[in-house]
Design an enzyme around this catalytic site. Structure first.
Site, PDB file in Angstrom:
ATOM      1  N   GLY A 152      34.555  28.139  42.028  1.00 25.90           N
ATOM      2  CA  GLY A 152      35.312  29.225  41.802  1.00 25.90           C
ATOM      3  C   GLY A 152      36.019  28.736  40.284  1.00 25.90           C
ATOM      4  O   GLY A 152      36.455  27.717  39.873  1.00 25.90           O
ATOM      5  N   GLY A 160      38.024  30.668  38.205  1.00 22.07           N
ATOM      6  CA  GLY A 160      39.156  31.656  37.988  1.00 22.07           C
ATOM      7  C   GLY A 160      40.291  30.375  37.412  1.00 22.07           C
ATOM      8  O   GLY A 160      39.791  29.434  36.895  1.00 22.07           O
ATOM      9  N   PHE A 161      41.498  30.649  37.312  1.00 20.83           N
ATOM     10  CA  PHE A 161      42.449  29.707  36.846  1.00 20.83           C
ATOM     11  C   PHE A 161      42.366  28.409  37.061  1.00 20.83           C
ATOM     12  O   PHE A 161      42.525  27.642  36.315  1.00 20.83           O
ATOM     13  CB  PHE A 161      43.935  30.485  36.923  1.00 20.83           C
ATOM     14  N   GLU A 206      53.560  47.351  38.490  1.00 24.37           N
ATOM     15  CA  GLU A 206      52.920  47.498  37.243  1.00 24.37           C
ATOM     16  C   GLU A 206      51.974  48.725  37.237  1.00 24.37           C
ATOM     17  O   GLU A 206      51.707  49.463  36.302  1.00 24.37           O
ATOM     18  CB  GLU A 206      52.145  46.376  36.651  1.00 24.37           C
ATOM     19  N   ASP A 215      45.264  30.014  44.742  1.00 21.73           N
ATOM     20  CA  ASP A 215      45.519  30.906  45.813  1.00 21.73           C
ATOM     21  C   ASP A 215      44.936  30.724  47.151  1.00 21.73           C
ATOM     22  O   ASP A 215      45.374  31.082  48.374  1.00 21.73           O
ATOM     23  CB  ASP A 215      45.008  32.362  45.611  1.00 21.73           C
ATOM     24  N   ALA A 228      49.041  32.512  38.664  1.00 22.08           N
ATOM     25  CA  ALA A 228      48.092  31.701  37.657  1.00 22.08           C
ATOM     26  C   ALA A 228      48.568  30.448  37.065  1.00 22.08           C
ATOM     27  O   ALA A 228      48.079  29.460  37.255  1.00 22.08           O
ATOM     28  CB  ALA A 228      47.909  32.662  36.460  1.00 22.08           C
TER      29      ALA A 228
HETATM   30  C1  LIG Z   1      46.110  42.283  40.077  1.00 21.61           C
HETATM   31  C2  LIG Z   1      46.650  40.988  40.115  1.00 21.61           C
HETATM   32  C3  LIG Z   1      47.732  40.773  39.137  1.00 21.61           C
HETATM   33  C4  LIG Z   1      48.344  39.627  38.963  1.00 21.61           C
HETATM   34  N1  LIG Z   1      49.142  39.290  38.046  1.00 21.61           N
HETATM   35  C5  LIG Z   1      49.751  38.075  37.883  1.00 21.61           C
HETATM   36  C6  LIG Z   1      50.745  37.724  36.892  1.00 21.61           C
HETATM   37  O1  LIG Z   1      51.225  38.644  36.326  1.00 21.61           O
HETATM   38  N2  LIG Z   1      51.029  36.485  36.659  1.00 21.61           N
HETATM   39  C7  LIG Z   1      50.508  35.593  37.249  1.00 21.61           C
HETATM   40  O2  LIG Z   1      50.985  34.423  37.320  1.00 21.61           O
HETATM   41  N3  LIG Z   1      49.691  35.637  38.364  1.00 21.61           N
HETATM   42  C8  LIG Z   1      49.324  36.886  38.622  1.00 21.61           C
HETATM   43  N4  LIG Z   1      48.325  37.148  39.669  1.00 21.61           N
HETATM   44  C9  LIG Z   1      47.699  35.921  40.355  1.00 21.61           C
HETATM   45  C10 LIG Z   1      46.746  35.167  39.839  1.00 21.61           C
HETATM   46  O3  LIG Z   1      46.080  35.884  39.280  1.00 21.61           O
HETATM   47  C11 LIG Z   1      46.385  33.955  40.879  1.00 21.61           C
HETATM   48  O4  LIG Z   1      47.267  33.579  41.404  1.00 21.61           O
HETATM   49  C12 LIG Z   1      45.186  33.458  40.050  1.00 21.61           C
HETATM   50  O5  LIG Z   1      44.213  34.007  39.866  1.00 21.61           O
HETATM   51  C13 LIG Z   1      44.834  32.344  41.151  1.00 21.61           C
HETATM   52  O6  LIG Z   1      43.825  31.402  40.678  1.00 21.61           O
HETATM   53  P1  LIG Z   1      42.889  31.029  41.490  1.00 21.61           P
HETATM   54  O7  LIG Z   1      42.120  29.867  40.673  1.00 21.61           O
HETATM   55  O8  LIG Z   1      42.984  30.318  42.822  1.00 21.61           O
HETATM   56  O9  LIG Z   1      41.781  32.027  41.926  1.00 21.61           O
HETATM   57  P2  LIG Z   1      41.170  33.003  41.058  1.00 21.61           P
HETATM   58  O10 LIG Z   1      41.515  33.434  39.606  1.00 21.61           O
HETATM   59  O11 LIG Z   1      41.238  34.435  41.878  1.00 21.61           O
HETATM   60  O12 LIG Z   1      39.552  32.512  41.165  1.00 21.61           O
HETATM   61  C14 LIG Z   1      38.681  32.733  41.979  1.00 21.61           C
HETATM   62  C15 LIG Z   1      37.268  32.472  41.791  1.00 21.61           C
HETATM   63  O13 LIG Z   1      36.297  32.151  42.809  1.00 21.61           O
HETATM   64  C16 LIG Z   1      35.357  32.925  42.529  1.00 21.61           C
HETATM   65  N5  LIG Z   1      34.918  32.972  44.040  1.00 21.61           N
HETATM   66  C17 LIG Z   1      35.529  33.539  45.304  1.00 21.61           C
HETATM   67  N6  LIG Z   1      34.797  33.365  46.084  1.00 21.61           N
HETATM   68  C18 LIG Z   1      33.592  32.633  45.824  1.00 21.61           C
HETATM   69  C19 LIG Z   1      32.637  32.274  46.538  1.00 21.61           C
HETATM   70  N7  LIG Z   1      32.284  32.383  47.819  1.00 21.61           N
HETATM   71  N8  LIG Z   1      31.613  31.552  45.917  1.00 21.61           N
HETATM   72  C20 LIG Z   1      31.372  31.417  44.498  1.00 21.61           C
HETATM   73  N9  LIG Z   1      32.832  31.688  43.732  1.00 21.61           N
HETATM   74  C21 LIG Z   1      33.706  32.349  44.603  1.00 21.61           C
HETATM   75  C22 LIG Z   1      35.630  34.324  42.186  1.00 21.61           C
HETATM   76  O14 LIG Z   1      34.769  35.066  41.776  1.00 21.61           O
HETATM   77  C23 LIG Z   1      36.762  33.645  41.169  1.00 21.61           C
HETATM   78  O15 LIG Z   1      36.207  33.614  39.883  1.00 21.61           O
HETATM   79  C24 LIG Z   1      47.892  38.489  39.678  1.00 21.61           C
HETATM   80  C25 LIG Z   1      46.590  38.724  40.523  1.00 21.61           C
HETATM   81  C26 LIG Z   1      46.223  40.071  40.796  1.00 21.61           C
HETATM   82  C27 LIG Z   1      45.028  40.191  41.579  1.00 21.61           C
END
Ligand SMILES: Cc1cc2nc3c(=O)[nH]c(=O)nc-3n(C[C@H](O)[C@H](O)[C@H](O)COP(=O)(O)OP(=O)(O)OC[C@H]3O[C@@H](n4cnc5c(N)ncnc54)[C@H](O)[C@@H]3O)c2cc1C
Length: 460
Positions: A34, A36-37, A193, A326, A342
């Site tokens: 992953g 993501g953030f 939003e 998350d 995030a």
């Molecule tokens: C529409 C929306 C608006 C938001 N607005 C805000 C905001 O204003 N402020 C804020 O703080 N937070 C906000 N959030 C929440 C924030 O984006 C998340 O809390 C944050 O992205 C979590 O980070 P993460 O690294 O856990 O997951 P993510 O950032 O979701 O990253 C997960 C990554 O894992 C990858 N992945 C998933 N499954 C697999 C797999 N099986 N194999 C390989 N790769 C995989 C995905 O492609 C992705 O790149 C928002 C979320 C959404 C959906």
């Protein structure tokens, strides 16, 4: 540290560099799933560590999810909020990027399964985020898509813009009303939003562009099961937000349950009454569930599927497996669950990076506990109003909006994206214009209202 053994094959999924160095490179291998953030910040924090980093994602880009709603409502283009992972990691010599979907983890062999390939690890960091949850009613998704990926955002943009196009051709007043009714379910930050932005799109950006319909007449309804919008914010900010939404023309339906969603629209229940709300464009912003990490690891997740982790963010009895962002269930000292935000994921990724960097130097040092630092929360309600809660003080209105803009521009990745987003926001602030009003993908005739004689009907 136990260095794992890996037999390379044509399909083992290791890059040529890793394959060549694999047998002699004694550095521990950190596999991060992953980008993501959470995952990306872990990878970056390991830049100068004596480890090999393998960053895996099913997409080739890192997505700035907080601005997805702007892509869905034609304010920004997809490229402005997403950056190729390879570009971000380009200069980090100890890291490689693999594109693929992880489907399983073998805790005994210390391997992940990536599109059928097996990749070994010494440390595994899982940060695969969350997906939509329809509370067991998955059949609703086709009628009420959610917002999580760029595909979701462009699909929603298409549905929103097509509703206006179809209404322009529709002669029947009731059918036109259905086409011009937009329902957003869930009044958390994403729902607020989306609703504010659709209202501005309809009432300002599109106001003069149609001849048969008046986009001013579009109804934007925000439905929420609880008693107030933005329930994670203090009550006065919720009330402020509700007022601001009202000024934009958003109808709020609080304490209202969705009992069904179909092609026709939404069925609602409030108190003992039931109401049908016909709509051709319903947007789901009500529930999320963690990606299936608990299943991969064979542990029990909470109701939303999040994996419980210890103070060092590792899974019980597996000090080499970290879960964060998350998909992790982390509680603070008071026992309160950390929110799916995030900054939580980012701070956790940085923490894991620090821990593994220190361990690569000296494995005997005990790991410190993860501590989340809450710098506050922000949400925007349209083009020039936002709220901010910094604990000791709060901001609203234009000042809140400026703070929101600066924070989001600061956290976007890449100078080009920051510059172009700032430019687009300034332009849209001055003109109400939306720069990305594109309907992409097939627009089949079947989506246009057909007259009984087979020709398209035209609004009077
Ligand atoms: C529409 C929306 C608006 C938001 N607005 C805000 C905001 O204003 N402020 C804020 O703080 N937070 C906000 N959030 C929440 C924030 O984006 C998340 O809390 C944050 O992205 C979590 O980070 P993460 O690294 O856990 O997951 P993510 O950032 O979701 O990253 C997960 C990554 O894992 C990858 N992945 C998933 N499954 C697999 C797999 N099986 N194999 C390989 N790769 C995989 C995905 O492609 C992705 O790149 C928002 C979320 C959404 C959906």
């Amino acid at each position: 540290m136990q260095t794992s053994f890996h037999v390379h094959s044509k399909t083992c999924g290791c890059s040529p560099e890793i394959r060549a160095a694999g047998e002699t490179d004694t550095r521990p291998r950190v596999v991060i799933v992953g980008a993501g953030f959470g995952g990306l910040s872990a990878a970056k924090a390991l830049a100068k560590a004596d480890v090999r980093v393998t960053l895996v994602d099913r997409r080739n880009h890192h997505l700035f999810q907080p601005l997805l709603y702007q892509v869905a409502t034609a304010g920004l283009s997809p490229g402005q909020i997403a950056t190729p992972i390879r570009t971000i990691i380009r200069k980090q010599k100890n890291a490689e990027v693999l594109l693929g979907t992880v489907t399983a983890v073998d805790k005994i062999k210390r391997e992940i399964v990536l599109d059928g390939h097996r990749i070994n690890y010494d440390y595994l960091v899982i940060a695969t985020g969350a997906r939509h949850s329809y509370f067991g009613r998955d059949e609703w998704e086709q009628f009420a898509p959610g917002l999580k990926s760029l595909e979701d955002a462009t699909e929603l943009r298409k549905r929103i813009l097509l509703s206006f196009e179809k209404a322009e051709l529709e002669a029947d007043a009731e059918a036109r009303r259905r086409l011009l009714t937009f329902v957003v379910i869930g009044a958390g930050p994403t729902g607020v939003e989306m609703a504010g932005s659709i209202a501005e799109l309809a009432h300002r950006a599109l106001a003069s562009d149609f001849r048969a319909i008046d986009p001013h007449a579009a109804r934007v309804v925000l439905v929420e099961a609880g008693p107030r919008a933005l329930s994670s914010f203090p009550e006065d900010l919720s009330r402020y937000t509700e007022k601001a939404l009202g000024k934009l023309g958003v109808e709020l339906m609080m304490n209202t349950l969705v009992t069904n969603i179909s092609e026709q629209g939404v069925m609602l229940a409030k108190g003992s009454g039931a109401e049908a709300l016909p709509s051709a464009c319903v947007i789901w912003a009500a529930g999320v569930a963690a990606s299936p990490v608990a299943k991969w690891l064979g542990v029990e997740g909470d109701r939303a599927g999040r994996v419980p982790v210890g103070a060092d963010l590792t899974v019980a009895e597996h000090a080499e497996i970290f879960v964060l962002g998350d998909c992790a269930l982390v509680k603070d000292k008071t026992g309160k669950q950390l929110p799916g935000l995030a900054p939580v994921a980012k701070q956790q990724g940085e923490y894991v990076g620090r821990v593994l960097k220190a361990e690569a130097r000296d494995k005997t040092k005990p790991r410190p506990e993860f501590k989340y630092q809450d710098f506050g929360a922000l949400a925007t309600v349209g083009r020039k109003v936002a709220i901010a809660d910094f604990g000791k003080f709060k901001l609203t209105g234009f000042i809140g909006w400026l703070t929101w803009c600066l924070a989001h521009i600061y956290f976007l990745i890449g100078f080009r994206n920051r510059f172009s987003v700032a430019l687009d926001w300034t332009w849209s602030y001055l003109t109400f214009e939306r720069g990305a009003r594109l309907i992409t993908g097939p627009v089949s005739q079947s989506v246009l209202p057909a007259a009984s004689d087979g020709s398209a009907k035209r609004a009077a």
